[in-house]
Scaffold this active site. Structure first.
Site, PDB file in Angstrom:
ATOM      1  N   LYS A 190       0.685  -1.179  -0.125  1.00 55.78           N
ATOM      2  CA  LYS A 190      -0.109   0.065  -0.143  1.00 55.78           C
ATOM      3  C   LYS A 190       0.728   1.246  -0.061  1.00 55.78           C
ATOM      4  CE  LYS A 190      -3.798  -1.812   2.919  1.00 55.78           C
ATOM      5  NZ  LYS A 190      -5.112  -1.698   2.094  1.00 55.78           N
ATOM      6  N   ASP A 214      -3.130  -7.781  -1.658  1.00 56.08           N
ATOM      7  CA  ASP A 214      -3.735  -6.711  -0.670  1.00 56.08           C
ATOM      8  C   ASP A 214      -5.302  -7.278  -0.309  1.00 56.08           C
ATOM      9  OD1 ASP A 214      -4.027  -4.511   1.026  1.00 56.08           O
ATOM     10  OD2 ASP A 214      -3.948  -3.154  -0.602  1.00 56.08           O
ATOM     11  N   ARG A 245     -10.140 -11.730   2.819  1.00 52.18           N
ATOM     12  CA  ARG A 245     -11.228 -12.563   2.456  1.00 52.18           C
ATOM     13  C   ARG A 245     -10.253 -13.922   2.411  1.00 52.18           C
ATOM     14  NH1 ARG A 245     -11.845  -9.535  -3.319  1.00 52.18           N
ATOM     15  NH2 ARG A 245     -11.518  -7.602  -1.856  1.00 52.18           N
TER      16      ARG A 245
END
Ligand code: BES
Ligand code: ZN
Ligand code: ZN
Length: 461
Positions: free
Chosen positions: A240, A310, A314
């Site tokens: 990020k 990233d 999930r």
């Protein structure tokens, strides 16, 4: 944080400073009952009954307080928060009405995170006494669980790694005499391959693990609560940028919600068989990090091609949801700081809720509205499933388009929830970007009270 248990007490007729609640419309009438000197004092404080105003009124040798609220007859959770924050140390009572749901804000208004402040001068507690004795414990438990979410989220990532989340689960298990199993190492790699893959790049003292807490009578319906415990989300090799990484200590916010909710369920003795599942990892960058293009095995047997490291939440939730589904649950609720898309769609105040069944979604939404924790439903729109197609594996972990990111993440999770199981997914921000009364900037529960009240109504005796 001051000890919340003591902040609200039964009224034993002691000398408590009165708090009068008024609104703008009622202020003139209220002021007519005051002396000229008292009116002048309030005028000097620019008090006119507007929301969240706090006034001090001299009264003989003593004084009382006034607070501006929207509707003095029906208090929201936050009506007393500013008063609790600003009034001096002391014992108070609300003179005009019952505090009711405003007890929550009385406590959360006094929340502070001072663990890392050397020169902290914690203000002494402001105590509220009330004759609504039957409500004190429940309101306090709820506010305490909110403060727990905040403490966990606010704690810096080096001190709130997977091991610290494990310690929290241990504490919870001890308090409520629950059984805790922690899966790590080879067993994690075998049983929860996606949790292991995401977490394996972290330093040894932040090694990945899965906490599984079980509580309650085996004959009762199974309630499974699952929370995303990404203790820091660097993005992995899809790292990020600076602005995006800054708040990623809060990426274990889902786990914090799950822990807090499980505490409420056990504390109230709900008639459920509770399974709390917390996959805990750091999404780190290192030579052994998982990569874009890798194909992961999952507990379910589905293979997942990594499109973006990233989209890690999930993955770890997928294996945990598979495990939860193995218990034939009556309901699965999961919490996760899963997508930036949910924040873009709904902002920081409204958690996104996704659910398979309309009745269940409605129950959670209604409970949120009734308890100052509103959410907003987003669709699990079947046609978007194809966004997760992969050329080489059963599915990919993210789409190569910018559409409906929160729903697509929800649809990914859906693949790992057993067929026909009633399931609610909260994509929560877990953070207050600005301070409001009772909601200090920093970690925040969003969806916690809604789900607590929905679950209590569903399983309450
Ligand atoms: N933890 C983030 C989601 C997030 C970001 C929540 C900012 C709250 C604020 C998550 O792991 C993530 O990075 N998601 C990606 C998914 C994308 C790569 C498909 C996102 O939302 O950008
Ligand atoms: Zn991420
Ligand atoms: Zn994340």
């Amino acid at each position: 944080m001051s000890e919340p248990k003591a902040l609200i007490r039964p009224d034993r007729g002691e000398d408590a400073i009165a708090i009068h609640l008024v609104n703008k419309d009622g202020y003139d009438t209220f002021a007519k009952g005051l002396t000229a000197g008292q009116r002048a004092a309030l005028a000097a404080q620019k008090f006119d009954g507007s929301g969240y105003q706090v006034g001090i009124v001299p009264d003989g040798d003593s004084w009382f307080a006034v607070g501006g609220v929207a509707n003095p007859e029906s208090l929201s959770s936050w009506c007393l928060a500013k008063l609790a924050e600003e009034l001096p140390e002391g014992v108070y009572r609300v003179a005009t009405t019952d505090p009711g749901s405003a007890m929550f804000g009385w406590i959360t208004g006094q929340y502070r995170f001072a663990r890392y402040k050397n020169d902290d001068k914690a203000p002494a507690p402001r105590i509220l006494v009330t004759t609504q004795v039957g409500q004190i414990d429940a309101a306090t438990a709820e506010a305490e669980s909110e403060c727990l979410v905040r403490d966990l989220v606010n704690t810096p990532p080096e001190d709130m790694g997977p091991a610290a989340l494990e310690a929290e689960c241990e504490r919870l298990a001890k308090v409520h005499k629950a059984d805790l199993t922690v899966v790590r190492g080879d067993a994690l790699e075998q049983g929860y391959p996606m949790v292991h893959a995401v977490g394996r790049a972290a330093a040894r003292h932040h090694a990945p693990r899965l906490m599984h807490l079980v509580w309650g009578d085996a004959a009762d319906p199974v309630l499974a609560i699952v929370g995303k415990g990404v203790c820091f989300d660097s993005g992995g090799l899809n790292i990020k940028p600076g602005a995006g990484i800054r708040l990623m200590k809060k990426d274990m916010g889902g786990a914090a919600h799950a822990l807090a909710l499980a505490g409420l369920v056990m504390g109230a003795g709900l008639k459920v068989r509770l399974h709390l599942l917390i996959p805990a990892v750091e999404n780190a960058v290192s030579g052994n990090a998982f990569r874009p293009g890798d194909v992961l095995q999952s507990r379910k047997g589905l293979t997942v091609e990594i499109d973006n490291t990233d989209a890690e939440g999930r993955l770890i939730l997928g294996d945990a949801l598979t495990r939860a589904s193995e218990e034939d649950p009556d309901l699965i609720v999961d919490f996760a700081t899963l997508t930036g898309a949910a924040r873009v769609a709904l902002g920081p105040d409204l958690p996104a809720l996704m659910a398979r069944r309309d009745e269940t979604a409605d129950a959670f939404l209604a409970a949120g509205k009734a308890h100052d924790d509103a959410g907003w439903r987003l669709p699990l729109h079947e046609p978007y499933r194809e966004y997760l197609a992969s050329d080489v594996a059963d599915m990919a972990n993210s789409a190569n388009n910018p559409f409906a990111g929160a729903s697509v993440a929800g649809l990914f999770l859906d693949r790992f929830v057993g067929e026909g199981i009633d399931w609610v997914h909260y994509d929560t921000f877990a953070w207050s970007p600005v301070s409001k009364p009772g909601r200090a900037r920093g970690g925040r529960g969003l969806g916690l009270r809604a789900s607590w009240h929905a679950i209590r109504a569903r399983y309450g005796q």
